[in-house]
Design an enzyme around this catalytic site. Structure first.
Site, mmCIF file in Angstrom:
data_model
loop_
_atom_site.group_PDB
_atom_site.id
_atom_site.type_symbol
_atom_site.label_atom_id
_atom_site.label_comp_id
_atom_site.label_asym_id
_atom_site.label_seq_id
_atom_site.Cartn_x
_atom_site.Cartn_y
_atom_site.Cartn_z
ATOM 1 N N CYS A 60 -1.899 -2.873 10.269
ATOM 2 C CA CYS A 60 -1.737 -4.219 10.839
ATOM 3 C C CYS A 60 -1.564 -4.148 12.351
ATOM 4 O O CYS A 60 -2.067 -5.008 13.076
ATOM 5 C CB CYS A 60 -0.533 -4.906 10.223
ATOM 6 S SG CYS A 60 -0.732 -5.174 8.480
ATOM 7 N N ASP A 107 0.806 -1.233 0.000
ATOM 8 C CA ASP A 107 0.000 0.000 0.000
ATOM 9 C C ASP A 107 0.835 1.276 0.000
ATOM 10 O O ASP A 107 0.302 2.367 0.238
ATOM 11 C CB ASP A 107 -0.945 0.002 1.206
ATOM 12 C CG ASP A 107 -0.184 0.103 2.527
ATOM 13 O OD1 ASP A 107 1.030 -0.207 2.563
ATOM 14 O OD2 ASP A 107 -0.799 0.480 3.539
ATOM 15 N N LEU A 140 10.741 -6.267 13.433
ATOM 16 C CA LEU A 140 12.050 -6.877 13.215
ATOM 17 C C LEU A 140 13.110 -5.938 13.782
ATOM 18 O O LEU A 140 12.920 -4.712 13.749
ATOM 19 C CB LEU A 140 12.290 -7.099 11.717
ATOM 20 C CG LEU A 140 11.401 -8.147 11.032
ATOM 21 C CD1 LEU A 140 11.615 -8.107 9.527
ATOM 22 C CD2 LEU A 140 11.682 -9.536 11.573
HETATM 23 N N1 SAH Z 1 0.636 0.018 5.764
HETATM 24 C C1 SAH Z 1 0.882 -1.320 6.215
HETATM 25 C C2 SAH Z 1 2.259 -1.780 5.748
HETATM 26 C C3 SAH Z 1 2.325 -3.186 5.550
HETATM 27 S S1 SAH Z 1 3.906 -3.757 5.107
HETATM 28 C C4 SAH Z 1 0.809 -1.318 7.734
HETATM 29 O O1 SAH Z 1 1.239 -0.357 8.316
HETATM 30 O O2 SAH Z 1 0.331 -2.254 8.312
HETATM 31 C C5 SAH Z 1 3.502 -5.490 5.033
HETATM 32 C C6 SAH Z 1 3.735 -6.270 6.291
HETATM 33 O O3 SAH Z 1 5.093 -6.528 6.449
HETATM 34 C C7 SAH Z 1 3.320 -5.639 7.576
HETATM 35 O O4 SAH Z 1 1.985 -5.850 7.815
HETATM 36 C C8 SAH Z 1 4.160 -6.350 8.594
HETATM 37 O O5 SAH Z 1 3.555 -7.561 8.967
HETATM 38 C C9 SAH Z 1 5.397 -6.630 7.823
HETATM 39 N N2 SAH Z 1 6.457 -5.664 8.098
HETATM 40 C C10 SAH Z 1 6.925 -4.689 7.296
HETATM 41 N N3 SAH Z 1 7.942 -4.037 7.863
HETATM 42 C C11 SAH Z 1 8.151 -4.630 9.069
HETATM 43 C C12 SAH Z 1 9.064 -4.422 10.142
HETATM 44 N N4 SAH Z 1 9.989 -3.482 10.086
HETATM 45 N N5 SAH Z 1 8.979 -5.238 11.217
HETATM 46 C C13 SAH Z 1 8.060 -6.200 11.282
HETATM 47 N N6 SAH Z 1 7.174 -6.431 10.313
HETATM 48 C C14 SAH Z 1 7.213 -5.677 9.212
#
Ligand code: SAH
Length: 387
Positions: free
Chosen positions: A298, A290, A312
């Protein structure tokens, strides 16, 4: 040539009992005595002829078997190509070890995405599958909220290839229910007995070792680093095989039906930082592309459900010039590389594209993990990395 083959098939069917005139005694002697000019009876002649035919056909039989063998190989290759049989092991004959951890992609975000983002997500999910499939240590993979446009794309444009994916659970259920299903999968039929595993101090290390055979001793005596490599080569552990022998009995609460699954929803917005992946835990990744229009989506989803979240440990191992919201497949691959190396720094540097200008903060000089692998080549796969 069908005729020839049938003929040959007939001749082979008599292979065990070729006519042997010499072994025939009483009857033929009697006949021979009463008929001096021709020492061989009709039946003896017939047997001799058969014997000669049998000898003469020897090379044909060899050829027939060769053809049959080739046909069998071709059938096997065709079935593998069609995904009906598992593909042959890679040339290195490295056998992945299945560890009791689940990666669940929550694909219930369709309404938040544009058409091209759904296409991108579909590519990312495919990438997750192949990364996990070819990993040294492979987790269980699940897709929840399966349906809608993503499913349409997998079935249509992508020609239903996903049907031959091995070790992925496609679930129409929402992520919470799906996590329960993954939990059951990980624990296999052993149920609550496996709860003892949660108390395992070594975490997942316990499950990376081969469970049987002499390779285990070999691997262990060769030190931890090579033990890890050896174990990957030694045995492919099927889920229940690996679970049975080594898991300590739970001291209490051995009723699986009353337990709640361990779930962690991954989100860059979480206040918690992941330090290790734990056995019998399902890590949920939000299946959404997105460009971060929907910030904290999320995170909110998990909090509303009362499920723990974690990010992470990017900040602790790397400085990134761009934002630290990663794509679904990068998040998945980082976890897979962590399983492989046990080192988040190495995991990140193997996965994060250089153009994100990720640099190892700590241990930069000491372990030389930076630049170990050139990730630039992976950027042309249509994945949406500029989140
Ligand atoms: N706009 C969304 C972005 C989703 S990115 C949001 O804010 O929820 C897709 C997925 O990757 C996230 O839902 C998460 O589960 C994971 N993700 C992305 N970056 C992350 C990070 N730095 N640490 C943990 N999970 C991550």
């Amino acid at each position: 040539s069908n005729d020839t083959i049938m003929q040959l098939e007939n001749s082979i069917s008599t292979e065990d009992a070729p006519a042997n005139p010499k072994s025939n005694t009483t009857e033929s002697t009697a006949v021979a005595n009463s008929n001096e000019p021709n020492p061989l009876s009709k039946s003896q002649l017939k047997k001799r002829r058969k014997q000669e035919e049998w000898e003469a056909n020897k090379s044909k039989r060899t050829e027939f078997r060769r053809i049959k063998r080739k046909e069998k190989q071709a059938r096997k290759a065709a079935a593998q190509a069609a995904g009906l049989l598992p593909p042959p092991p890679p040339s290195s004959s490295r056998r992945p070890v299945q560890v009791p951890v689940s990666f669940l992609i929550d694909c219930d975000f369709e309404s938040y995405m544009m058409e091209k983002e759904i296409i991108s997500l579909t590519a990312q999910v495919t990438r997750c599958y192949s990364d996990n499939r070819t990993a040294v240590y492979r987790g269980h993979m699940g897709i929840s909220g399966w349906g809608g446009k993503m499913k349409e794309r997998f079935e249509g444009v992508l020609a239903g290839n996903f049907n031959s994916w091995k070790g992925v659970k496609f679930m129409e259920e929402g992520w919470m229910e799906a996590a329960g299903i993954m939990d059951g999968l990980m624990r296999g039929a052993e149920g609550g007995k496996l709860l003892g595993a949660l108390a395992t101090e070594n975490g997942l290390e316990e499950y990376k070792k081969p469970r049987r055979g002499s390779k285990k001793q070999e691997a262990e005596s060769a030190g931890p680093e090579s033990a890890e490599l050896e174990s990957a080569e030694a045995v492919q552990l099927e889920v229940d095989e690996q679970l049975n022998p080594s898991i300590p009995e739970a001291s209490d609460a051995t009723n699986s039906s009353s337990t709640t699954p361990n779930i962690v929803y991954l989100s860059s917005d979480s206040e918690n930082t992941l330090t290790t992946l734990s056995p019998y835990t399902t890590y949920v990744i939000g299946g959404i592309v997105d460009k971060n229009r929907h910030k904290g989506l999320c995170y909110k989803r998990a909090c509303d459900a009362g499920i723990p979240t974690a990010k992470l440990p990017i900040g602790e191992y790397m400085t990134m010039q761009s934002r630290t919201v990663l794509t679904v497949n990068h998040v998945m691959e980082i976890m897979i590389r962590w399983l492989e190396t046990g080192d988040w720094g190495k995991a990140f540097s193997k996965v994060i594209p250089k153009r994100k200008e990720a640099k190892l903060k700590a241990k930069e000089e000491t372990d030389g993990a930076e630049g170990e692998e050139d990730n630039e080549g992976e950027d042309g796969d249509g994945l949406d990395e500029d989140v």
